[in-house]
Design an enzyme around this catalytic site. Structure first.
Site, PDB file in Angstrom:
ATOM      1  N   LYS A  91     -18.698  -5.751   8.044  1.00  0.00           N
ATOM      2  CA  LYS A  91     -17.461  -6.543   8.065  1.00  0.00           C
ATOM      3  C   LYS A  91     -16.518  -5.980   9.121  1.00  0.00           C
ATOM      4  CE  LYS A  91     -13.753  -7.263   4.871  1.00  0.00           C
ATOM      5  NZ  LYS A  91     -13.278  -6.819   3.560  1.00  0.00           N
ATOM      6  N   HIS A 117       0.843  -1.207   0.000  1.00  0.00           N
ATOM      7  CA  HIS A 117       0.000   0.000   0.000  1.00  0.00           C
ATOM      8  C   HIS A 117       0.879   1.259   0.000  1.00  0.00           C
ATOM      9  CE1 HIS A 117      -3.051  -2.673   2.313  1.00  0.00           C
ATOM     10  NE2 HIS A 117      -3.597  -2.450   1.123  1.00  0.00           N
ATOM     11  N   SER A 151      -2.857  -7.731   2.918  1.00  0.00           N
ATOM     12  CA  SER A 151      -3.074  -7.599   4.368  1.00  0.00           C
ATOM     13  C   SER A 151      -3.457  -8.956   4.954  1.00  0.00           C
ATOM     14  CB  SER A 151      -4.202  -6.606   4.642  1.00  0.00           C
ATOM     15  OG  SER A 151      -3.883  -5.353   4.119  1.00  0.00           O
TER      16      SER A 151
HETATM   17  P1  ADP Z   1      -9.862  -3.663  -0.380  1.00  0.00           P
HETATM   18  O1  ADP Z   1     -10.535  -4.433   0.708  1.00  0.00           O
HETATM   19  O2  ADP Z   1     -10.597  -2.472  -0.851  1.00  0.00           O
HETATM   20  O3  ADP Z   1      -9.308  -4.485  -1.525  1.00  0.00           O
HETATM   21  P2  ADP Z   1      -7.162  -3.400   0.546  1.00  0.00           P
HETATM   22  O4  ADP Z   1      -6.698  -2.627   1.726  1.00  0.00           O
HETATM   23  O5  ADP Z   1      -6.919  -4.866   0.565  1.00  0.00           O
HETATM   24  O6  ADP Z   1      -8.651  -3.012   0.402  1.00  0.00           O
HETATM   25  O7  ADP Z   1      -6.508  -2.798  -0.766  1.00  0.00           O
HETATM   26  C1  ADP Z   1      -6.716  -1.484  -1.180  1.00  0.00           C
HETATM   27  C2  ADP Z   1      -6.142  -1.315  -2.575  1.00  0.00           C
HETATM   28  O8  ADP Z   1      -4.733  -1.517  -2.522  1.00  0.00           O
HETATM   29  C3  ADP Z   1      -6.663  -2.320  -3.617  1.00  0.00           C
HETATM   30  O9  ADP Z   1      -6.728  -1.652  -4.865  1.00  0.00           O
HETATM   31  C4  ADP Z   1      -5.599  -3.378  -3.662  1.00  0.00           C
HETATM   32  O10 ADP Z   1      -5.529  -3.987  -4.938  1.00  0.00           O
HETATM   33  C5  ADP Z   1      -4.349  -2.536  -3.412  1.00  0.00           C
HETATM   34  N1  ADP Z   1      -3.278  -3.323  -2.820  1.00  0.00           N
HETATM   35  C6  ADP Z   1      -3.329  -4.142  -1.751  1.00  0.00           C
HETATM   36  N2  ADP Z   1      -2.135  -4.719  -1.510  1.00  0.00           N
HETATM   37  C7  ADP Z   1      -1.303  -4.236  -2.470  1.00  0.00           C
HETATM   38  C8  ADP Z   1       0.063  -4.469  -2.811  1.00  0.00           C
HETATM   39  N3  ADP Z   1       0.817  -5.342  -2.147  1.00  0.00           N
HETATM   40  N4  ADP Z   1       0.573  -3.803  -3.853  1.00  0.00           N
HETATM   41  C9  ADP Z   1      -0.218  -2.957  -4.559  1.00  0.00           C
HETATM   42  N5  ADP Z   1      -1.485  -2.715  -4.331  1.00  0.00           N
HETATM   43  C10 ADP Z   1      -2.038  -3.344  -3.300  1.00  0.00           C
END
Ligand code: ADP
Length: 164
Positions: free
Chosen positions: A42, A18, A129
Protein backbone atom coordinates in the site's frame (compact mmCIF):
# COMPACT_ATOMS: atom_id res chain seq x y z
CA UNK A 1 12.05 -0.12 34.70
CA UNK A 2 9.49 2.06 32.96
CA UNK A 3 6.52 0.91 30.91
CA UNK A 4 7.00 1.35 27.19
CA UNK A 5 4.16 1.59 24.68
CA UNK A 6 4.04 1.35 20.90
CA UNK A 7 1.57 3.51 18.99
CA UNK A 8 1.41 2.01 15.48
CA UNK A 9 -0.30 3.42 12.41
CA UNK A 10 0.01 4.71 8.88
CA UNK A 11 0.20 8.39 9.89
CA UNK A 12 -0.34 9.41 6.25
CA UNK A 13 -0.08 12.21 7.41
CA UNK A 14 -0.09 12.78 11.19
CA UNK A 15 -3.09 14.84 12.38
CA UNK A 16 -3.88 16.70 15.58
CA UNK A 17 -6.04 13.68 16.55
CA UNK A 18 -2.95 11.45 16.52
CA UNK A 19 -1.00 14.10 18.47
CA UNK A 20 -3.79 14.36 21.06
CA UNK A 21 -3.48 10.61 21.60
CA UNK A 22 0.33 10.78 21.88
CA UNK A 23 0.00 13.47 24.52
CA UNK A 24 -2.43 11.34 26.51
CA UNK A 25 -0.22 8.26 26.12
CA UNK A 26 2.88 10.13 27.31
CA UNK A 27 1.13 10.90 30.60
CA UNK A 28 0.49 7.19 31.13
CA UNK A 29 3.70 5.60 29.83
CA UNK A 30 7.40 6.27 30.28
CA UNK A 31 8.16 5.98 26.59
CA UNK A 32 5.84 6.01 23.59
CA UNK A 33 7.30 4.68 20.36
CA UNK A 34 5.27 5.98 17.44
CA UNK A 35 5.79 3.32 14.80
CA UNK A 36 4.96 3.97 11.15
CA UNK A 37 3.97 0.82 9.32
CA UNK A 38 6.00 0.03 6.19
CA UNK A 39 3.34 -1.50 4.04
CA UNK A 40 4.80 -2.83 0.77
CA UNK A 41 1.32 -3.50 -0.65
CA UNK A 42 0.00 0.00 0.00
CA UNK A 43 1.65 3.17 -1.21
CA UNK A 44 0.64 6.10 0.94
CA UNK A 45 0.09 9.65 -0.31
CA UNK A 46 3.28 10.62 1.51
CA UNK A 47 6.39 8.41 1.29
CA UNK A 48 7.40 6.65 4.50
CA UNK A 49 10.46 8.87 5.03
CA UNK A 50 8.32 12.01 4.86
CA UNK A 51 5.68 10.57 7.22
CA UNK A 52 8.47 9.87 9.70
CA UNK A 53 10.05 13.33 9.36
CA UNK A 54 6.67 15.08 9.72
CA UNK A 55 6.05 13.04 12.87
CA UNK A 56 9.48 13.94 14.21
CA UNK A 57 8.83 17.63 13.66
CA UNK A 58 5.30 17.47 15.11
CA UNK A 59 6.37 15.61 18.28
CA UNK A 60 9.34 17.83 19.15
CA UNK A 61 7.52 19.11 22.23
CA UNK A 62 6.78 15.58 23.52
CA UNK A 63 9.97 14.32 25.20
CA UNK A 64 8.63 10.81 25.91
CA UNK A 65 7.74 10.21 22.27
CA UNK A 66 10.16 8.59 19.83
CA UNK A 67 9.41 7.98 16.14
CA UNK A 68 10.37 4.82 14.28
CA UNK A 69 9.09 2.63 11.44
CA UNK A 70 8.54 -1.10 11.24
CA UNK A 71 7.60 -3.94 8.90
CA UNK A 72 6.19 -7.35 9.75
CA UNK A 73 4.14 -8.37 12.75
CA UNK A 74 3.39 -5.60 15.22
CA UNK A 75 3.75 -7.93 18.23
CA UNK A 76 7.24 -8.94 17.06
CA UNK A 77 8.21 -5.29 16.71
CA UNK A 78 6.76 -4.50 20.15
CA UNK A 79 8.81 -7.23 21.83
CA UNK A 80 11.91 -6.16 19.90
CA UNK A 81 11.69 -2.66 21.38
CA UNK A 82 10.65 -3.97 24.82
CA UNK A 83 7.07 -2.60 24.76
CA UNK A 84 4.33 -4.36 26.73
CA UNK A 85 1.56 -2.08 25.54
CA UNK A 86 0.06 -1.23 22.16
CA UNK A 87 -1.80 2.08 22.06
CA UNK A 88 -4.58 2.67 19.54
CA UNK A 89 -7.28 5.30 19.20
CA UNK A 90 -11.05 4.96 19.24
CA UNK A 91 -12.95 7.82 17.64
CA UNK A 92 -16.39 6.33 17.20
CA UNK A 93 -18.23 3.02 17.23
CA UNK A 94 -17.18 2.59 13.59
CA UNK A 95 -13.55 2.08 14.72
CA UNK A 96 -14.55 -0.56 17.23
CA UNK A 97 -15.08 -3.68 15.15
CA UNK A 98 -11.76 -3.55 13.31
CA UNK A 99 -9.85 -2.55 16.44
CA UNK A 100 -11.48 -5.34 18.48
CA UNK A 101 -10.40 -7.93 15.88
CA UNK A 102 -6.86 -6.60 15.81
CA UNK A 103 -6.58 -6.51 19.60
CA UNK A 104 -7.77 -10.10 19.98
CA UNK A 105 -5.56 -11.36 17.16
CA UNK A 106 -2.55 -9.60 18.66
CA UNK A 107 -3.39 -11.12 22.06
CA UNK A 108 -3.48 -14.55 20.46
CA UNK A 109 -0.10 -13.92 18.85
CA UNK A 110 1.45 -12.60 22.04
CA UNK A 111 -0.39 -12.95 25.35
CA UNK A 112 2.00 -10.64 27.24
CA UNK A 113 1.23 -7.57 25.15
CA UNK A 114 -1.88 -5.60 26.10
CA UNK A 115 -3.71 -3.22 23.75
CA UNK A 116 -4.92 0.00 25.36
CA UNK A 117 -7.45 2.31 23.69
CA UNK A 118 -7.53 6.03 24.19
CA UNK A 119 -10.21 8.49 23.12
CA UNK A 120 -9.20 11.85 21.64
CA UNK A 121 -10.71 15.20 22.61
CA UNK A 122 -14.19 15.60 21.11
CA UNK A 123 -13.10 18.02 18.41
CA UNK A 124 -10.92 15.31 16.86
CA UNK A 125 -13.45 12.49 16.82
CA UNK A 126 -14.36 13.08 13.16
CA UNK A 127 -10.77 13.62 12.05
CA UNK A 128 -8.85 11.15 9.89
CA UNK A 129 -5.77 11.39 7.67
CA UNK A 130 -7.93 10.41 4.69
CA UNK A 131 -10.47 13.19 5.22
CA UNK A 132 -7.74 15.77 5.80
CA UNK A 133 -6.06 14.78 2.50
CA UNK A 134 -9.35 14.99 0.65
CA UNK A 135 -10.25 18.42 2.03
CA UNK A 136 -6.73 19.77 1.40
CA UNK A 137 -6.60 18.39 -2.15
CA UNK A 138 -9.81 20.29 -2.94
CA UNK A 139 -8.37 23.51 -1.55
CA UNK A 140 -10.19 23.44 1.82
CA UNK A 141 -8.62 24.85 4.97
CA UNK A 142 -7.17 22.28 7.37
CA UNK A 143 -5.76 24.74 9.92
CA UNK A 144 -6.28 23.50 13.47
CA UNK A 145 -6.67 19.92 12.25
CA UNK A 146 -3.02 19.19 11.48
CA UNK A 147 0.31 20.54 12.74
CA UNK A 148 1.79 23.44 10.72
CA UNK A 149 4.45 21.25 9.05
CA UNK A 150 1.71 18.94 7.72
CA UNK A 151 -0.41 21.87 6.47
CA UNK A 152 2.67 23.01 4.53
CA UNK A 153 3.32 19.52 3.13
CA UNK A 154 -0.34 19.24 2.06
CA UNK A 155 -0.10 22.55 0.18
CA UNK A 156 3.04 21.34 -1.62
CA UNK A 157 1.34 18.03 -2.39
CA UNK A 158 -1.64 19.87 -3.90
CA UNK A 159 0.69 22.08 -5.94
CA UNK A 160 2.41 18.98 -7.38
CA UNK A 161 -0.92 17.28 -8.12
CA UNK A 162 -2.20 20.36 -9.94
CA UNK A 163 0.91 20.45 -12.17
CA UNK A 164 0.66 16.78 -13.10
P1 ADP B 1 -4.16 2.84 10.58
O1 ADP B 1 -3.99 2.79 9.10
O2 ADP B 1 -3.35 1.86 11.34
O3 ADP B 1 -5.58 2.93 11.09
P2 ADP B 1 -3.93 5.63 11.20
O4 ADP B 1 -2.71 6.48 11.05
O5 ADP B 1 -5.11 6.01 10.39
O6 ADP B 1 -3.42 4.20 10.93
O7 ADP B 1 -4.35 5.59 12.72
C1 ADP B 1 -3.52 5.08 13.72
C2 ADP B 1 -4.31 4.97 15.01
O8 ADP B 1 -4.71 6.28 15.42
C3 ADP B 1 -5.62 4.16 14.90
O9 ADP B 1 -5.81 3.49 16.14
C4 ADP B 1 -6.68 5.20 14.72
O10 ADP B 1 -7.92 4.78 15.25
C5 ADP B 1 -6.11 6.34 15.56
N1 ADP B 1 -6.59 7.64 15.11
C6 ADP B 1 -6.60 8.14 13.86
N2 ADP B 1 -7.14 9.38 13.82
C7 ADP B 1 -7.48 9.66 15.11
C8 ADP B 1 -8.13 10.76 15.75
N3 ADP B 1 -8.57 11.81 15.06
N4 ADP B 1 -8.31 10.69 17.07
C9 ADP B 1 -7.91 9.59 17.75
N5 ADP B 1 -7.34 8.53 17.23
C10 ADP B 1 -7.13 8.55 15.92
Amino acid sequence: MGVKAVYPGSFDPVTNGHLDLMQRASVLFDEVVVAVLKNPGKNGAFPLSQRVSLLQEATRGLPRVRVDSFAGLLVDYASQVGARVIVRGLRAVSDFEYEFQMALMNRRLSAEIETVYLMPAEQYTYLSSGLVKEVASLGGCVDGLVPACVARALREFRGKEEKS
